[in-house]
Design a protein around this motif. Structure first.
Motif, PDB file in Angstrom:
ATOM      1  N   ASP A  65      37.952  27.325  -7.918  1.00 26.34           N
ATOM      2  CA  ASP A  65      37.614  26.193  -8.563  1.00 26.34           C
ATOM      3  C   ASP A  65      38.369  26.155 -10.004  1.00 26.34           C
ATOM      4  O   ASP A  65      37.821  26.294 -10.938  1.00 26.34           O
TER       5      ASP A  65
ATOM      6  N   LEU C  15      29.122  17.118  -6.382  1.00 27.10           N
ATOM      7  CA  LEU C  15      29.282  18.609  -6.755  1.00 27.10           C
ATOM      8  C   LEU C  15      29.833  18.415  -8.050  1.00 27.10           C
ATOM      9  O   LEU C  15      30.953  18.287  -8.421  1.00 27.10           O
ATOM     10  N   SER C  16      29.358  19.451  -8.810  1.00 28.41           N
ATOM     11  CA  SER C  16      29.799  19.740 -10.329  1.00 28.41           C
ATOM     12  C   SER C  16      30.915  20.620 -10.333  1.00 28.41           C
ATOM     13  O   SER C  16      30.875  21.794 -10.962  1.00 28.41           O
ATOM     14  N   THR C  17      31.759  20.400  -9.464  1.00 27.94           N
ATOM     15  CA  THR C  17      32.782  21.486  -9.657  1.00 27.94           C
ATOM     16  C   THR C  17      33.934  21.111 -10.707  1.00 27.94           C
ATOM     17  O   THR C  17      33.836  19.977 -11.181  1.00 27.94           O
ATOM     18  N   GLU C  54      34.184  26.682  -4.668  1.00 27.33           N
ATOM     19  CA  GLU C  54      32.945  26.341  -5.346  1.00 27.33           C
ATOM     20  C   GLU C  54      32.003  25.281  -4.645  1.00 27.33           C
ATOM     21  O   GLU C  54      30.776  25.314  -4.600  1.00 27.33           O
ATOM     22  N   ARG C  57      29.971  27.037  -1.873  1.00 26.31           N
ATOM     23  CA  ARG C  57      29.015  28.027  -2.517  1.00 26.31           C
ATOM     24  C   ARG C  57      27.945  27.036  -2.863  1.00 26.31           C
ATOM     25  O   ARG C  57      26.712  27.134  -2.701  1.00 26.31           O
ATOM     26  N   SER C  58      28.531  25.736  -3.326  1.00 24.55           N
ATOM     27  CA  SER C  58      27.198  24.843  -3.700  1.00 24.55           C
ATOM     28  C   SER C  58      26.346  24.297  -2.505  1.00 24.55           C
ATOM     29  O   SER C  58      25.221  24.374  -2.697  1.00 24.55           O
ATOM     30  N   LYS C  61      24.109  26.851  -1.487  1.00 29.45           N
ATOM     31  CA  LYS C  61      23.064  27.188  -2.328  1.00 29.45           C
ATOM     32  C   LYS C  61      21.929  25.992  -1.859  1.00 29.45           C
ATOM     33  O   LYS C  61      20.665  26.238  -1.741  1.00 29.45           O
ATOM     34  N   VAL C 177      18.795  19.714  -6.553  1.00 30.30           N
ATOM     35  CA  VAL C 177      20.248  19.761  -6.882  1.00 30.30           C
ATOM     36  C   VAL C 177      20.497  20.198  -8.242  1.00 30.30           C
ATOM     37  O   VAL C 177      21.501  20.971  -8.626  1.00 30.30           O
ATOM     38  N   ILE C 182      24.098  22.399  -9.037  1.00 29.96           N
ATOM     39  CA  ILE C 182      25.457  22.070  -8.330  1.00 29.96           C
ATOM     40  C   ILE C 182      25.533  20.505  -8.170  1.00 29.96           C
ATOM     41  O   ILE C 182      26.716  20.205  -8.036  1.00 29.96           O
ATOM     42  N   CYS C 183      24.821  19.630  -9.050  1.00 28.54           N
ATOM     43  CA  CYS C 183      24.894  18.368  -9.239  1.00 28.54           C
ATOM     44  C   CYS C 183      24.311  17.997 -10.612  1.00 28.54           C
ATOM     45  O   CYS C 183      23.142  18.437 -11.061  1.00 28.54           O
TER      46      CYS C 183
END
Lengths: 95, 483, 484
Positions: A65, C15-17, C54, C57-58, C61, C177, C182-183
């Motif tokens: 990422d 999602l907070s990528t 990521e 993964r999020s 989770k 979340v 993740i967000c």
């Protein structure tokens, strides 16, 4: 398998293709003969066979990422049919 | 100079017999003088080529030359080239100057190659005759009333007419092998995932594969050394080690087992083609190979399955051509739907529209299982056929095409007849296997292609087999009249 | 007739990528148009997607947090349709094999009742760009910065029966979340959006009614209002002998009503098929276990801990544990002040009020948890009163500074010196003959109430800085002495 005019019109609309009125019979005939060809598949029983999307049955690789792309708007928009103030332009969309 | 192979040109450059600038200029002059007969190039990149040639000569003078430094090639106009028009032979992309390089193009640049220009092709690689090009058909150098094959017809014609020593092609259902056969040159479709598809404009993502089109197997090995390899930008690119493809060319073929699938020699196969292929097989037997019959029982299903998978993927892949961000936009659209429909209706030619419609229909509600899923199941049957056959032999051989080059216009009115030309090549793409076509004879003055099929990632073996044949025969040295 | 609403929600959580789901372009919010749209995002010919680890993964989770089945094999499909903010002409999504399968969450209503809501699935997909309709006359502008931002679409079962339950469910998913990190949960920026499927049926009937879908509602309050309005609209329609049309509707917050989005809703045919540019994602138990062992504390566990460790009420614990940033803020204040109840009162009271008034998220609060904690210490050690603390807090919010700096600079230190207070009390009593007489005349048990007037006078004279406890004692002593 024969398609009719309305099938072709419906498909062309789904695919967003403008077809000339006089071309529709030709397309109808062509598409029908192609469907006859592909329908030869139906003769085979494939009920137990796993569909094969990739020849190697490989799995997806994951990317770290990381931000690797920088702003390249000027170059990427230089080939746009209509862009102004950094935005691509299309005829007004009414929602 | 223009009649030399890539390998010969490489040693000429190395020995200082000529410079890359001289060599490049020779080809540019020939293209200018001769290509009106063949229409094999869409774009000739003269300035760009001479600049690359000059840089290559400087690199050589500085002692930084590698195997490919200064060698000119042509790129099929499906590979994106930064700053150079990349049209895919479509009105849709007639104004498209790519803002980035395909991985294949980057690799040739890094190897020090010189790009002469971008070659003609069937529009979006959809066709077997080059007649769907927006820029008019390319013509077969053996008979300019005949097609060069397709979709990589411009690349095949350019190599056959000695307007480039080598060119890239792409092969979705035979688009490298069929034009190679029809134009009497050597073409290799690598294993799916061997050559990166990044920057190669997609026709059918799960079938498309780039590869070399050359005069000889040795040249193809040199080209593949540059093109092959893993690319992190392509999720379908395979992480498999890249050998030196020139290393095993001289392995003797004693003990090689050749499988001949009975389905590749049907009743209605042109007897002349059957005979030329049989003669080639005898040549291999003389080199110590043994021959056995194998079976690919699902061969007849390959074309039906292909004409679902390829159009379905294409219908989706080509949705991005919508007149919004790049490419053709119709005049004064009245609303959004008009923008879409006219830009696409006017920008795509009839064959592309036909395939988009077939694919759209096959994926539309209620048909997915009967068409796309069914075709993907048949792919597995076809793959299994090859796996079984290759358990019994090292390589499979047969004709590349059922007929030699046909006349321009002969099959344009009947798409299905055109599709049948790909009967021997299409199954390989569905299975993802590598295959080659090499010249193995002639009939009525037109070249005949021998197809050699190998196991996954066995390109080295194919090149070895083809090279040994070319050491023993001179079909690959035949030149069309007037060249 | 008694009607029952049947509600199912689709939540889109960005999602907070750092980078997009299939490209290396940044996902940061608020950039100049199209400066974060790379060749892949613009769907230039020949470009290809590569999947961001990521995002995977999020999603896993989240699946673990709602006790869901994790798809050991998940597959990206193409959803084909034409729209200018969808550059490829298809959205890459997951139809047949989602990454998260059946799971559930438990919601608690204001009256303390709890209910389990099923989650049908959650799948990964890419966000579209934005269409801007007001930039140019006659033209729509397209900004593709958002195109390709990873989304987790969380689909509930139609288990929800009221607007209030819907809000409780959305809050719960929001809490999960954000707790997972993740967000960012920012609804105003569109990082967390909700589509509401609403139908009604006569109570007791099994069969579902015809549903409408109200799209992209971006606040908890609007979700409640939009659903309530839609239920009413459908009841009115049916009771007037009409019928509900299956359609997409848009919530207009200004008018507080939903309206039909397209006059001629065309039947969509998305032609889903597996994306041939992406391969199946295969994950194993080891992959899942590593993520499971690393999960942060989830809202339910945190709420229980807040009740146990800090002695908070059920309600306070629920509010403060819901969102990770809020919970962290509260805990920091509680630790700094060593008084959890005082911390809870201030975080849920004054701080929340100011955040709301200024439309500010807690992470952007001008008053940090340490600043607030420091101020509470000064309340506890009687340096300032609770009332003065509100003044200190105001200054802190607008001008910054520690509590001690503000108290010092503004001279707000509480007067606890008994001598000083006695002097002031004497002055107040001397000037209030009438009230003193009334005090003296009053029944002793009613005198306590009458202290208020004197108290007010003393506070006024000291600018509120006198310690109220001390003033109270001295006043009482002195006045009662006059009565003897």
């Amino acid at each position: 398998m024969a398609l009719d005019r309305s099938d072709v019109e419906k498909i062309a609309h789904l695919a967003r293709l403008q077809i000339d009125e006089q071309e529709i019979p030709q397309y109808t005939e062509n598409l029908s003969s192609i469907l006859d060809l592909v329908n030869q598949m139906q003769a085979v029983d494939t009920s137990d066979i796993e569909p094969m999307a990739n020849s190697h049955d490989a799995v997806q690789r994951l990317r770290a990422d990381e931000v690797t792309e920088q702003n390249n708007r000027e170059k990427l928009q230089s080939i746009a049919p209509a862009a102004e103030a950094g935005l691509f332009q299309v005829p007004k969309v009414i929602e | 100079m223009f009649d030399k192979t890539l390998a010969e040109l490489a040693s000429g450059l190395e020995n200082g017999d000529f410079s890359s600038v001289e060599l490049t200029q020779t080809y540019l002059d020939r293209i200018k003088a001769e290509d009106s007969k063949y229409n094999s190039y869409i774009t000739v990149t003269e300035e760009h080529a001479l600049a690359q040639a000059k840089a290559a000569d400087e690199a050589r003078a500085a002692g930084n030359a590698s195997a490919f430094t200064g060698l000119p090639i042509a790129q099929k106009d499906i590979f994106c080239t930064d700053g150079v028009k990349t049209s895919c032979a479509s009105k849709m992309l007639d104004n498209f100057v790519a803002p980035y390089n395909a991985t294949v193009v980057d690799k040739f640049n890094a190897a020090g190659a010189v790009m002469l220009g971008k070659t003609n092709m069937d529009e979006f690689a959809m066709g077997s005759s080059n007649e769907s090009s927006f820029y008019g058909p390319s013509r077969n150098p053996w008979d300019t009333d005949r097609v060069p094959g397709g979709s990589s017809g411009g690349s095949a014609a350019a190599v056959a007419a000695r307007l480039a020593p080598a060119a890239t092609g792409t092969d979705t259902g035979g688009s490298i092998r069929q034009p190679a056969a029809l134009c009497g040159i050597t073409g290799l479709k690598p294993t799916y995932g061997r050559v990166s598809r990044f920057g190669m404009i997609a026709f059918a993502s799960s079938l498309d594969q780039g590869g070399p089109m050359t005069r000889t197997a040795e040249d193809a090995a040199m080209m593949l050394n540059v093109m092959a390899g893993f690319d992190h930008r392509d999720s379908t690119s395979m992480q498999v080690e890249v050998p030196d493809y020139t290393a095993d060319l001289n392995q003797p073929l004693k003990g090689l087992t050749i499988g001949l699938p009975k389905e590749y020699f049907p009743q209605d196969l042109s007897p002349a083609i059957a005979m030329q292929v049989q003669n080639a097989v005898k040549e291999f037997e003389a080199m110590g190979a043994t021959v056995k019959e194998v079976s690919l029982p699902n061969t007849a299903l390959a074309i039906p399955a292909y004409y679902i998978v390829a159009p379905a993927e294409a219908s989706s892949n080509l949705s991005r051509f919508d007149g919004v961000r790049y490419g053709y936009r119709c005049e004064s659209p009245v609303d959004l739907e008009d923008l879409y429909k006219r830009s696409r209706g006017e920008g795509f030619g009839p064959e592309v529209q036909r395939r988009i419609m077939v694919g759209t229909y096959a994926l539309s509600e209620g048909f997915y299982d009967a068409y796309y899923k069914k075709a993907q199941q048949i792919r597995r049957l076809i793959k299994q056929d090859f796996v079984n056959a290759l358990n019994e032999c090292d390589v499979i051989m047969g004709p590349t095409t059922p007929h030699p080059a046909f006349k321009l216009g002969e099959k344009t009115s009947d798409p299905v007849a055109m599709y049948m030309e790909d009967i021997f090549t299409i199954a390989l793409n569905l299975a993802g296997l590598p295959g080659m076509s090499i010249p193995c004879g002639q009939t009525e003055g037109l070249p005949v292609g021998l197809q050699i099929i190998g196991d996954y990632f066995a390109e080295q073996k194919l090149l070895n087999v083809a090279h040994q044949f070319q050491l023993a025969t001179d079909w690959h040295k035949q030149t069309p009249d007037g060249i | 007739m008694e009607w029952e609403a049947v509600i199912g929600l689709e939540i889109h959580a960005q999602l907070s990528t750092n980078s997009k789901i299939f490209s290396g372009a940044s996902t940061a919010f608020g950039a100049e148009p199209n400066t974060q749209a790379c060749a892949v995002d613009l769907a230039l010919p020949g470009t290809l997607p590569v999947f961001n680890e990521e995002a995977l993964r999020s999603a896993v989770k989240f699946g673990l947090a709602i006790d869901a089945e994790i798809g050991r094999k998940s597959v990206f499909d193409r959803k084909n349709y034409f729209y200018p903010d969808l550059p490829k002409g298809y959205q890459t999504s997951q139809l047949f094999y989602p990454i998260v399968g059946v799971g559930h969450v438990d919601i608690t209503m204001d009256d303390g009742t709890t209910k389990r809501v099923g989650v049908t699935r959650a799948h990964l997909e890419e966000d579209a760009g934005k269409s801007l309709h007001d930039e140019f006359p006659g033209m729509t502008g397209i900004d593709l910065n958002r195109a390709g931002t990873p989304l987790l679409e969380i689909v509930s079962e139609p288990d929800i029966r009221s607007a209030k339950e819907a809000v409780a469910y959305v809050r719960k998913i929001h809490a999960i979340v954000t707790s997972l990190g993740i967000c960012d949960g920012n609804m105003a920026e569109g990082s967390f959006r909700c589509d509401c499927n609403v139908s009604i049926r006569p109570k007791g009937q099994e069969e579902f009614g015809t549903r409408t879908e109200t799209k992209n509602i971006n606040s908890f309050r609007f979700i409640e209002r939009a659903i309530e309005g839609e239920i009413e609209r459908q009841i009115d329609l049916l009771e007037d002998g009409g019928r509900v049309v299956q359609e997409t509707r848009l919530y207009d917050a200004n008018k507080n009503e939903t309206r039909s989005m397209r006059s001629k809703e065309e039947a969509n045919d998305y032609r889903y098929f597996p994306c041939p540019d992406l391969l199946p994602i295969i994950i194993d138990d080891d992959y899942i276990d590593v993520i499971r062992n690393d999960l942060p504390e989830l809202p339910d566990a945190r709420k229980a801990r807040f009740m146990d460790d800090y002695g908070l009420s059920d309600y306070d614990a629920m509010v403060l544990s819901g969102e990770r940033n809020l919970a962290q803020y509260f805990e920091t204040v509680a630790k700094a002040s060593d008084d959890a109840k005082l911390a809870a009162n201030w975080v849920m009271g004054e701080l929340s009020k100011m955040l709301n008034q200024n439309d500010t998220e807690i992470v952007n609060s001008p008053v940090s948890a340490d600043q607030l904690g420091g101020m509470l210490v000064r309340i506890k050690d009687d340096t300032i009163s609770g009332k003065i603390a509100k003044q200190v807090f105001e200054v802190m919010w607008h001008e910054g500074g520690t509590a001690d700096q503000i108290i010092e600079a503004k001279g707000l230190k509480q007067v606890t010196d008994t001598g000083a207070i006695e002097g002031i009390v004497d002055e107040v009593i001397a000037k209030a003959d009438k009230q003193v007489e009334q005090y003296k005349a009053a029944e002793p048990e009613k005198r306590g109430k009458m202290l208020g007037f004197f108290m007010g006078q003393v506070m006024k004279a000291t600018g509120g800085k006198a310690n109220p406890g001390a003033v109270n004692g001295i006043l009482k002593k002195k006045l009662d002495a006059l009565c003897d």
